[in-house]
Structure formats: C-alpha cells, structure tokens
Design a protein around this motif. Structure first.
Motif, PDB file in Angstrom:
ATOM      1  N   PHE A 107       0.828  -1.209   0.000  1.00  0.00           N
ATOM      2  CA  PHE A 107       0.000   0.000   0.000  1.00  0.00           C
ATOM      3  C   PHE A 107       0.868   1.269   0.000  1.00  0.00           C
ATOM      4  CE2 PHE A 107      -1.906  -3.508   2.344  1.00  0.00           C
ATOM      5  CZ  PHE A 107      -3.024  -3.738   1.576  1.00  0.00           C
ATOM      6  N   LEU A 108       1.776   1.377   0.953  1.00  0.00           N
ATOM      7  CA  LEU A 108       2.779   2.443   1.036  1.00  0.00           C
ATOM      8  C   LEU A 108       2.202   3.830   0.742  1.00  0.00           C
ATOM      9  CD1 LEU A 108       5.705   2.953   1.761  1.00  0.00           C
ATOM     10  CD2 LEU A 108       6.269   2.810  -0.659  1.00  0.00           C
ATOM     11  N   ARG A 109       1.439   4.332   1.672  1.00  0.00           N
ATOM     12  CA  ARG A 109       0.900   5.687   1.556  1.00  0.00           C
ATOM     13  C   ARG A 109       0.767   6.273   2.964  1.00  0.00           C
ATOM     14  NH1 ARG A 109      -5.532   4.735   0.116  1.00  0.00           N
ATOM     15  NH2 ARG A 109      -5.823   2.852   1.383  1.00  0.00           N
ATOM     16  N   PRO A 110       0.717   7.583   3.078  1.00  0.00           N
ATOM     17  CA  PRO A 110       0.524   8.177   4.397  1.00  0.00           C
ATOM     18  C   PRO A 110      -0.868   7.868   4.936  1.00  0.00           C
ATOM     19  CG  PRO A 110       0.545   9.873   2.695  1.00  0.00           C
ATOM     20  CD  PRO A 110       0.923   8.598   2.029  1.00  0.00           C
ATOM     21  N   MET A 111      -0.910   7.350   6.144  1.00  0.00           N
ATOM     22  CA  MET A 111      -2.187   7.045   6.796  1.00  0.00           C
ATOM     23  C   MET A 111      -2.677   8.236   7.619  1.00  0.00           C
ATOM     24  SD  MET A 111      -1.376   3.161   8.095  1.00  0.00           S
ATOM     25  CE  MET A 111      -3.088   2.719   8.380  1.00  0.00           C
ATOM     26  N   PRO A 253     -16.180  21.151   5.777  1.00  0.00           N
ATOM     27  CA  PRO A 253     -15.830  20.710   4.412  1.00  0.00           C
ATOM     28  C   PRO A 253     -15.044  21.747   3.620  1.00  0.00           C
ATOM     29  CG  PRO A 253     -18.100  20.130   4.923  1.00  0.00           C
ATOM     30  CD  PRO A 253     -17.623  20.988   6.066  1.00  0.00           C
ATOM     31  N   VAL A 254     -15.249  23.026   3.905  1.00  0.00           N
ATOM     32  CA  VAL A 254     -14.522  24.074   3.190  1.00  0.00           C
ATOM     33  C   VAL A 254     -13.019  23.911   3.361  1.00  0.00           C
ATOM     34  CG1 VAL A 254     -14.103  26.568   3.076  1.00  0.00           C
ATOM     35  CG2 VAL A 254     -16.443  25.706   3.351  1.00  0.00           C
ATOM     36  N   ALA A 255     -12.596  23.430   4.541  1.00  0.00           N
ATOM     37  CA  ALA A 255     -11.167  23.275   4.821  1.00  0.00           C
ATOM     38  C   ALA A 255     -10.528  22.183   3.976  1.00  0.00           C
ATOM     39  CB  ALA A 255     -10.964  22.973   6.300  1.00  0.00           C
ATOM     40  N   LEU A 256     -11.354  21.278   3.419  1.00  0.00           N
ATOM     41  CA  LEU A 256     -10.832  20.121   2.689  1.00  0.00           C
ATOM     42  C   LEU A 256     -11.143  20.170   1.203  1.00  0.00           C
ATOM     43  CD1 LEU A 256     -11.868  17.366   5.264  1.00  0.00           C
ATOM     44  CD2 LEU A 256      -9.676  18.542   5.082  1.00  0.00           C
ATOM     45  N   GLU A 257     -11.511  21.331   0.696  1.00  0.00           N
ATOM     46  CA  GLU A 257     -11.921  21.448  -0.711  1.00  0.00           C
ATOM     47  C   GLU A 257     -10.854  20.955  -1.679  1.00  0.00           C
ATOM     48  OE1 GLU A 257     -15.134  25.142  -0.872  1.00  0.00           O
ATOM     49  OE2 GLU A 257     -12.993  25.572  -1.123  1.00  0.00           O
ATOM     50  N   ASN A 258      -9.590  21.181  -1.373  1.00  0.00           N
ATOM     51  CA  ASN A 258      -8.515  20.806  -2.300  1.00  0.00           C
ATOM     52  C   ASN A 258      -7.735  19.579  -1.844  1.00  0.00           C
ATOM     53  OD1 ASN A 258      -9.006  23.057  -4.039  1.00  0.00           O
ATOM     54  ND2 ASN A 258      -7.987  24.380  -2.532  1.00  0.00           N
ATOM     55  N   TRP A 259      -8.293  18.853  -0.881  1.00  0.00           N
ATOM     56  CA  TRP A 259      -7.604  17.669  -0.362  1.00  0.00           C
ATOM     57  C   TRP A 259      -8.176  16.398  -0.978  1.00  0.00           C
ATOM     58  CZ3 TRP A 259     -10.031  13.776   2.596  1.00  0.00           C
ATOM     59  CH2 TRP A 259      -9.162  12.766   3.059  1.00  0.00           C
ATOM     60  N   GLN A 260      -7.291  15.440  -1.264  1.00  0.00           N
ATOM     61  CA  GLN A 260      -7.698  14.119  -1.723  1.00  0.00           C
ATOM     62  C   GLN A 260      -6.977  13.064  -0.904  1.00  0.00           C
ATOM     63  OE1 GLN A 260      -6.830  13.980  -5.949  1.00  0.00           O
ATOM     64  NE2 GLN A 260      -8.891  14.651  -6.479  1.00  0.00           N
ATOM     65  N   SER A 261      -7.679  11.999  -0.585  1.00  0.00           N
ATOM     66  CA  SER A 261      -7.052  10.902   0.139  1.00  0.00           C
ATOM     67  C   SER A 261      -5.919  10.312  -0.702  1.00  0.00           C
ATOM     68  CB  SER A 261      -8.089   9.823   0.446  1.00  0.00           C
ATOM     69  OG  SER A 261      -7.545   8.810   1.261  1.00  0.00           O
ATOM     70  N   PRO A 262      -4.746  10.056  -0.128  1.00  0.00           N
ATOM     71  CA  PRO A 262      -3.597   9.582  -0.908  1.00  0.00           C
ATOM     72  C   PRO A 262      -3.810   8.191  -1.488  1.00  0.00           C
ATOM     73  CG  PRO A 262      -3.121   9.495   1.435  1.00  0.00           C
ATOM     74  CD  PRO A 262      -4.419  10.212   1.303  1.00  0.00           C
ATOM     75  N   LYS A 263      -3.243   7.986  -2.664  1.00  0.00           N
ATOM     76  CA  LYS A 263      -3.311   6.698  -3.344  1.00  0.00           C
ATOM     77  C   LYS A 263      -2.019   5.916  -3.132  1.00  0.00           C
ATOM     78  CE  LYS A 263      -7.266   7.956  -5.114  1.00  0.00           C
ATOM     79  NZ  LYS A 263      -8.538   7.389  -4.577  1.00  0.00           N
ATOM     80  N   SER A 264      -2.105   4.621  -3.339  1.00  0.00           N
ATOM     81  CA  SER A 264      -0.911   3.785  -3.273  1.00  0.00           C
ATOM     82  C   SER A 264      -0.077   3.965  -4.535  1.00  0.00           C
ATOM     83  CB  SER A 264      -1.306   2.315  -3.127  1.00  0.00           C
ATOM     84  OG  SER A 264      -2.022   2.105  -1.940  1.00  0.00           O
ATOM     85  N   PRO A 265       1.242   3.736  -4.471  1.00  0.00           N
ATOM     86  CA  PRO A 265       2.076   3.810  -5.675  1.00  0.00           C
ATOM     87  C   PRO A 265       1.572   2.847  -6.747  1.00  0.00           C
ATOM     88  CG  PRO A 265       3.446   3.706  -3.719  1.00  0.00           C
ATOM     89  CD  PRO A 265       2.042   3.449  -3.265  1.00  0.00           C
ATOM     90  N   ALA A 266       1.698   3.259  -8.000  1.00  0.00           N
ATOM     91  CA  ALA A 266       1.099   2.492  -9.107  1.00  0.00           C
ATOM     92  C   ALA A 266       2.064   1.439  -9.646  1.00  0.00           C
ATOM     93  CB  ALA A 266       0.681   3.445 -10.220  1.00  0.00           C
ATOM     94  N   TYR A 267       2.603   0.607  -8.748  1.00  0.00           N
ATOM     95  CA  TYR A 267       3.473  -0.479  -9.188  1.00  0.00           C
ATOM     96  C   TYR A 267       2.622  -1.582  -9.809  1.00  0.00           C
ATOM     97  CZ  TYR A 267       6.599  -4.514  -8.949  1.00  0.00           C
ATOM     98  OH  TYR A 267       7.348  -5.638  -9.252  1.00  0.00           O
ATOM     99  N   LYS A 268       2.917  -1.931 -11.066  1.00  0.00           N
ATOM    100  CA  LYS A 268       2.103  -2.908 -11.793  1.00  0.00           C
ATOM    101  C   LYS A 268       2.864  -4.198 -12.090  1.00  0.00           C
ATOM    102  CE  LYS A 268      -1.283   0.030 -12.090  1.00  0.00           C
ATOM    103  NZ  LYS A 268      -2.488  -0.118 -11.236  1.00  0.00           N
ATOM    104  N   GLY A 269       4.077  -4.294 -11.590  1.00  0.00           N
ATOM    105  CA  GLY A 269       4.874  -5.481 -11.873  1.00  0.00           C
ATOM    106  C   GLY A 269       4.504  -6.665 -11.010  1.00  0.00           C
TER     107      GLY A 269
END
Length: 287
Positions: A107-111, A253-269
């Motif tokens: 997963f390797l993302r900030p929790m 919600p106004v405080a989080l308008e430009n925030w997105q939950s982090p994604k995992s690195p896109a390793y496809k191997g």
C-alpha cells in the motif's frame, strides 16, 4: 558528528514533500471543527477507536505524564497498517509536526499526518533524548517473562490485543508502535534508552486522518517511565500511571476542498516472477 544527508529526501519537488500550508490551516483556530467524540483510555488499559478520513484526532494528556503505545490500521483492510520502520526512514525516528505515518507494502501511503505537537520545542535534550518515539516497540508479556521469569498480563501488547479483539483483529495484527509522549534515544554504545515522560496535563499530539482508520492505544503500565518499567528495582510503577484521552473532530468541508485521500504507488509489476512456458495443446491431448 557530520550531518550526512538523508537517504530518502523530502525537499522541494520530492514526492515526500508535505504541503505545510495546508496542514497548518487545519490546526485548532485555523479551520472550523466540531468535537465528535472523546475516548477515555484508563491507566494500564487499552482502547480502540475509528476515525473517518478527513477528520482530526488528538491524543491528549488528561491528568499527569503518561506514555501511550499507538497502533493504526486501514479501517476496511487491516492488512494495511502503520509501518514503523519505513516511517523512521521516510520521516525520522522521533516524529513531530508535518511528519506522516506510512503504511505497509504493497500500500505504502501516508495514513495520518501530524498537524500539531505541543512538545515540539522539547527537541533534543542533553542525553540525546527526543519524544514521540519510533525506535522501540511495545512492552509485552513475552519479554517480561524472558527477563524476569514472571507472567504479567497488562503490558502494552496485551492491552492492544484486548482493544482490537472486538473489531475482528487478533494478536497477529498488533504491530510495532508509535510511543506517544515517550522520551528515548541511543546511548554511546548504540543501545536504546528511555527517560521520564516530559508531557504534562494539557499536552497533545494531533493527527489528520488521510484514510479511514482504526486506531488503538495502550496507556503503558510503566506510566511516565520514571520508575523501571519491569519493576526490577522492586518498585511498582503504578503510582506513575495516568489515563489518556483522545478527541475526534470533524472539519468544516470548506477546509478540505482541495484535499484528496492519498493513493498507493502504481506499481504494476509482479516482482520479476513469470509463469513457465506451457504447451497447452499437449496438455489438451493428454486430457
């Protein structure tokens, strides 16, 4: 000692760089917030709680100095959990404001991201001690028996196990901890040491939840660690033990308008693994 450059660099333009302006805007007094719940963690006890993504939770000293051993999982998939060793590498061995707690592979993302720390100015003391430790891990009944020959059920490991059982987790899910409010370091022989907790009533460490979280914390039965935590000096550290509290806040919600939950690195191997070449026509003939 030479200031050797870190292996994992979080400077400007790095994937590890943190938007400090954004996280500072979430602090108390900067963004509107509503208290959702307060969880009380009794002394020498463990407690678990849930935090939705985009919420803030504050671990707070409610009485006197006290160390808390903290664990964290993805609420929907406990295979993703806090990775103490990678966090040490990507952030530092003692975390504070703007540091992030990272999850395990794949997963390797900030929790969670630390947004405020009232002990931030403690810095590094005369013995090299710092607070909020990722160097060590939880006390447990196995090491207690190994060193003393005695059973004792109220270690942080045991507290965490009891806390997560109602959430469908087991002892195998409990993992290396963040020692909140704990002061530690390495001595001249590169050995781990612990010092009395410097936190006082009202001190806190505050986190922003990057994903939906299940958290758990033990109020260490060693209390503020001013007495030998294994009782080897004949003194029970009970008199140094205090409760802790956790406040959960919902942000406007106004405080989080430009925030997105982090994604995992896109390793496809597939880690270099390949299926063997199979002649399916021969197999079909045999069938």
């Amino acid at each position: 000692m030479a200031n050797v450059e870190a292996a994992y660099r979080s400077g400007e333009g790095s994937k590890l760089a943190v938007d400090k302006v954004f996280y500072d805007s979430l602090k108390e007094g900067q963004a509107k917030r509503t208290l959702v719940e307060t969880i009380k963690v009794p002394m020498r006890f463990g407690q678990a709680w849930k935090v939705p993504a985009g919420h803030v939770f504050r671990i707070r000293v409610s009485d006197g100095p006290q160390v808390g051993d903290f664990n964290m999982w993805n609420l929907h998939d406990p295979r993703e959990r806090m990775w103490a060793s990678r966090t040490r590498q990507l952030q530092r061995a003692h975390v504070s404001t703007h540091d992030r707690l990272w999850s395990t592979l794949p997963f390797l993302r900030p929790m969670a991201t630390i947004i405020e720390d009232t002990l931030e100015d403690y810095g590094k003391d005369e013995d090299g001690g710092r607070v909020h430790d990722l160097l060590g891990t939880r006390c447990d009944p196995y090491i207690n028996y190994l060193l003393t020959g005695e059973d004792f059920d109220f270690h942080c490991h045991s507290n965490l196990v009891r806390a997560v059982l109602p959430h469908g987790l087991t002892e195998f899910d409990v993992h290396d901890v963040l020692n909140v409010f704990q002061c530690t370091g390495l001595n001249e022989d590169d050995q781990y040491f612990m010092k009395p907790c410097p936190a006082q009533k009202g001190d806190y460490l505050e986190f922003f939840a990057e994903i939906d979280l299940l958290c758990a914390m033990s109020c260490c039965p060693g209390g503020d660690l001013s007495v030998d935590f294994l009782g080897r000096d004949g003194i029970d550290p009970l008199s140094t033990c205090h409760p802790l509290e956790v406040d959960i806040y919902r942000l406007d919600p106004v405080a989080l308008e430009n925030w997105q939950s982090p994604k995992s690195p896109a390793y496809k191997g597939v880690h270099g693994m390949r299926a063997p070449n199979i002649d399916w026509s021969v197999i079909k003939q045999d069938i």
